[in-house]
Structures are given as structure tokens and as C-alpha cells.
Design a protein around this motif. Structure first.
Motif, PDB file in Angstrom:
ATOM      1  N   LYS A 110     -21.416  -5.448  14.508  1.00 31.16           N
ATOM      2  CA  LYS A 110     -20.154  -5.519  15.240  1.00 31.16           C
ATOM      3  C   LYS A 110     -19.919  -6.935  15.775  1.00 31.16           C
ATOM      4  CE  LYS A 110     -17.747  -3.674  19.233  1.00 31.16           C
ATOM      5  NZ  LYS A 110     -17.764  -2.698  20.323  1.00 31.16           N
ATOM      6  N   GLY A 111     -18.705  -7.436  15.564  1.00 30.03           N
ATOM      7  CA  GLY A 111     -18.312  -8.736  16.086  1.00 30.03           C
ATOM      8  C   GLY A 111     -18.573  -9.900  15.161  1.00 30.03           C
ATOM      9  N   MET A 112     -19.392  -9.718  14.120  1.00 27.65           N
ATOM     10  CA  MET A 112     -19.692 -10.829  13.216  1.00 27.65           C
ATOM     11  C   MET A 112     -18.435 -11.278  12.481  1.00 27.65           C
ATOM     12  SD  MET A 112     -23.384  -9.969  11.492  1.00 27.65           S
ATOM     13  CE  MET A 112     -23.332 -11.451  10.479  1.00 27.65           C
ATOM     14  N   LEU A 113     -18.354 -12.574  12.251  1.00 26.38           N
ATOM     15  CA  LEU A 113     -17.272 -13.163  11.472  1.00 26.38           C
ATOM     16  C   LEU A 113     -17.684 -13.155  10.011  1.00 26.38           C
ATOM     17  CD1 LEU A 113     -14.521 -14.648  11.583  1.00 26.38           C
ATOM     18  CD2 LEU A 113     -15.834 -16.783  11.705  1.00 26.38           C
ATOM     19  N   VAL A 114     -16.874 -12.547   9.154  1.00 23.80           N
ATOM     20  CA  VAL A 114     -17.173 -12.469   7.723  1.00 23.80           C
ATOM     21  C   VAL A 114     -15.912 -12.745   6.913  1.00 23.80           C
ATOM     22  CG1 VAL A 114     -19.034 -10.770   8.043  1.00 23.80           C
ATOM     23  CG2 VAL A 114     -16.721  -9.987   7.505  1.00 23.80           C
ATOM     24  N   SER A 115     -16.135 -13.146   5.662  1.00 26.74           N
ATOM     25  CA  SER A 115     -15.024 -13.199   4.710  1.00 26.74           C
ATOM     26  C   SER A 115     -15.275 -12.112   3.676  1.00 26.74           C
ATOM     27  CB  SER A 115     -14.902 -14.568   4.046  1.00 26.74           C
ATOM     28  OG  SER A 115     -15.957 -14.783   3.141  1.00 26.74           O
ATOM     29  N   VAL A 116     -14.205 -11.483   3.243  1.00 29.48           N
ATOM     30  CA  VAL A 116     -14.278 -10.407   2.256  1.00 29.48           C
ATOM     31  C   VAL A 116     -13.330 -10.745   1.119  1.00 29.48           C
ATOM     32  CG1 VAL A 116     -13.816  -7.955   1.812  1.00 29.48           C
ATOM     33  CG2 VAL A 116     -14.814  -8.668   4.003  1.00 29.48           C
ATOM     34  N   ARG A 117     -13.856 -10.725  -0.110  1.00 36.02           N
ATOM     35  CA  ARG A 117     -13.022 -10.876  -1.296  1.00 36.02           C
ATOM     36  C   ARG A 117     -13.119  -9.575  -2.065  1.00 36.02           C
ATOM     37  NH1 ARG A 117     -14.323 -11.798  -6.286  1.00 36.02           N
ATOM     38  NH2 ARG A 117     -16.370 -12.633  -5.748  1.00 36.02           N
ATOM     39  N   GLY A 118     -11.966  -9.033  -2.436  1.00 40.53           N
ATOM     40  CA  GLY A 118     -11.960  -7.771  -3.149  1.00 40.53           C
ATOM     41  C   GLY A 118     -10.580  -7.416  -3.650  1.00 40.53           C
ATOM     42  N   ARG A 119     -10.317  -6.117  -3.729  1.00 39.57           N
ATOM     43  CA  ARG A 119      -9.027  -5.632  -4.224  1.00 39.57           C
ATOM     44  C   ARG A 119      -8.518  -4.510  -3.338  1.00 39.57           C
ATOM     45  NH1 ARG A 119      -9.834  -0.797  -7.088  1.00 39.57           N
ATOM     46  NH2 ARG A 119     -12.019  -0.395  -7.512  1.00 39.57           N
ATOM     47  N   ILE A 120      -7.198  -4.351  -3.313  1.00 35.06           N
ATOM     48  CA  ILE A 120      -6.575  -3.260  -2.566  1.00 35.06           C
ATOM     49  C   ILE A 120      -6.655  -1.995  -3.404  1.00 35.06           C
ATOM     50  CG2 ILE A 120      -4.427  -2.392  -1.568  1.00 35.06           C
ATOM     51  CD1 ILE A 120      -3.554  -5.283  -1.179  1.00 35.06           C
ATOM     52  N   HIS A 121      -7.021  -0.888  -2.761  1.00 33.81           N
ATOM     53  CA  HIS A 121      -7.077   0.395  -3.444  1.00 33.81           C
ATOM     54  C   HIS A 121      -6.310   1.421  -2.616  1.00 33.81           C
ATOM     55  CE1 HIS A 121      -8.598   3.769  -5.754  1.00 33.81           C
ATOM     56  NE2 HIS A 121      -8.928   4.350  -4.604  1.00 33.81           N
ATOM     57  N   TYR A 122      -5.324   2.051  -3.229  1.00 35.62           N
ATOM     58  CA  TYR A 122      -4.539   3.097  -2.568  1.00 35.62           C
ATOM     59  C   TYR A 122      -5.010   4.447  -3.074  1.00 35.62           C
ATOM     60  CZ  TYR A 122      -1.391  -0.697  -1.351  1.00 35.62           C
ATOM     61  OH  TYR A 122      -0.872  -1.855  -0.851  1.00 35.62           O
ATOM     62  N   SER A 123      -5.054   5.430  -2.190  1.00 35.94           N
ATOM     63  CA  SER A 123      -5.448   6.770  -2.612  1.00 35.94           C
ATOM     64  C   SER A 123      -4.512   7.800  -1.992  1.00 35.94           C
ATOM     65  CB  SER A 123      -6.906   7.062  -2.223  1.00 35.94           C
ATOM     66  OG  SER A 123      -7.101   6.844  -0.847  1.00 35.94           O
ATOM     67  N   LYS A 124      -4.451   8.957  -2.659  1.00 30.28           N
ATOM     68  CA  LYS A 124      -3.628  10.071  -2.199  1.00 30.28           C
ATOM     69  C   LYS A 124      -4.470  11.330  -2.307  1.00 30.28           C
ATOM     70  CE  LYS A 124       0.415  12.801  -3.436  1.00 30.28           C
ATOM     71  NZ  LYS A 124       1.445  13.038  -4.449  1.00 30.28           N
ATOM     72  N   TRP A 125      -4.386  12.182  -1.272  1.00 31.57           N
ATOM     73  CA  TRP A 125      -5.087  13.455  -1.291  1.00 31.57           C
ATOM     74  C   TRP A 125      -4.282  14.479  -0.508  1.00 31.57           C
ATOM     75  CZ3 TRP A 125      -6.193   9.392   1.794  1.00 31.57           C
ATOM     76  CH2 TRP A 125      -6.291   9.613   3.152  1.00 31.57           C
ATOM     77  N   THR A 126      -4.659  15.725  -0.671  1.00 29.89           N
ATOM     78  CA  THR A 126      -4.008  16.810   0.047  1.00 29.89           C
ATOM     79  C   THR A 126      -4.994  17.360   1.069  1.00 29.89           C
ATOM     80  OG1 THR A 126      -2.740  17.330  -1.931  1.00 29.89           O
ATOM     81  CG2 THR A 126      -2.818  19.011  -0.221  1.00 29.89           C
ATOM     82  N   ASP A 127      -4.574  17.429   2.331  1.00 32.59           N
ATOM     83  CA  ASP A 127      -5.474  17.910   3.378  1.00 32.59           C
ATOM     84  C   ASP A 127      -5.551  19.437   3.363  1.00 32.59           C
ATOM     85  OD1 ASP A 127      -3.227  18.868   4.731  1.00 32.59           O
ATOM     86  OD2 ASP A 127      -3.261  17.316   6.268  1.00 32.59           O
ATOM     87  N   LYS A 128      -6.315  20.004   4.302  1.00 25.84           N
ATOM     88  CA  LYS A 128      -6.542  21.450   4.350  1.00 25.84           C
ATOM     89  C   LYS A 128      -5.263  22.240   4.578  1.00 25.84           C
ATOM     90  CE  LYS A 128     -11.199  20.884   6.128  1.00 25.84           C
ATOM     91  NZ  LYS A 128     -12.072  21.025   7.294  1.00 25.84           N
ATOM     92  N   GLU A 129      -4.270  21.608   5.212  1.00 24.36           N
ATOM     93  CA  GLU A 129      -2.992  22.283   5.467  1.00 24.36           C
ATOM     94  C   GLU A 129      -2.002  22.104   4.316  1.00 24.36           C
ATOM     95  OE1 GLU A 129      -4.318  20.163   8.038  1.00 24.36           O
ATOM     96  OE2 GLU A 129      -5.328  21.965   8.760  1.00 24.36           O
TER      97      GLU A 129
END
Length: 129
Positions: free
Chosen positions: A77-96
Motif C-alpha cells: 500500500k502506498g508504493m509508487l508504481v508504473s503499470v503498462r498493460g491493456r484495458i479489458h471490459y467485461s459483462k456479466w449477469t448478477d444473481k438478480e
């Protein structure tokens, strides 16, 4: 076409590591990034203490296998980091039966930019840069 994201910020909490039924290690953490707040004229403004006020955005980061194990072992917690990656979108249906949507960053690389949490040793929350 490419899907590349580069974020630099502070971890909001220690990473969580889990394993899937198939044996894949997955580490997740939230990364806070900040930018100066602006008024209706587009100018940055100072808060009551005289510091530039900031807006913070939180990003959900997911790391797999070796990268996930390294992040879970060394990041905190609190550490400074750089992240390189990709955006991922997801869709799901909840219990209702309601459709839900999510967005996360799948990390390809995480660089540790500080050895310890940002801020002082008093345990105060770090200032996000």
C-alpha cells in the motif's frame, strides 16, 4: 490497432493474490492516479491549505502468473508504481439477472518506482502524485 495503457500512481492497498482452479496465479490491486482539479474557467485552484487541489481516479489492475507473484510479494500500500498493460471490459449477469459491466487493466509490466510507501512513517495516507 493497439490497446496500450500506461499508468503511474500509488497502490491503494496491498495486492491480493489468489489462484484459479486451473492453477493460474492472479494478483489484483487498485492504483490511484491524480491530476489537478480545475475550475469552470479551466484554471487549477488551491485548497484551503494552499496546495493544488487534485482529482483522484482509481484503476483496477490484474496481473497473472509470475508477474502476479512478484507484485504480491514486493508491492505494498502506498508504493509508487508504473503499470503498462491493456484495458479489458467485461459483462456479466448478477444473481438478480441484472447485466453488470466492469473495466480493468491487464498488466504486462509493473515497475516499482519507490521501495516503500510514499508519505511519512506516521501511517498517514500517501499523497497521490
Amino acid at each position: 490497432m493497439t490497446n496500450i495503457v500506461l499508468l503511474v500512481g500509488n497502490l491503494g492497498a496491498d495486492p491480493e493474490l489468489r489462484s484459479t482452479n486451473g492453477g493460474t496465479d492472479v494478483a489484483t490491486f487498485n492504483l490511484g492516479t491524480s491530476r489537478p482539479k480545475r475550475d469552470s474557467d479551466g484554471k487549477t485552484y488551491k485548497d484551503a491549505s494552499g496546495f493544488t487541489a487534485k482529482d483522484t481516479e482509481w484503476h483496477r489492475i490484474t496481473c497473472f502468473n509470475g508477474l502476479g507473484r512478484v507484485v504480491a510479494q514486493h508491492a505494498a500500500k502506498g508504493m509508487l508504481v508504473s503499470v503498462r498493460g491493456r484495458i479489458h471490459y467485461s459483462k456479466w449477469t448478477d444473481k438478480e439477472g441484472v447485466d453488470r459491466y466492469g473495466c480493468e487493466i491487464i498488466a504486462d509490466d509493473v515497475q516499482f518506482l519507490s521501495r516503500t510507501r510514499q508519505g511519512d512513517a506516521s501511517g498517514d495516507e500517501p499523497e497521490l502524485e
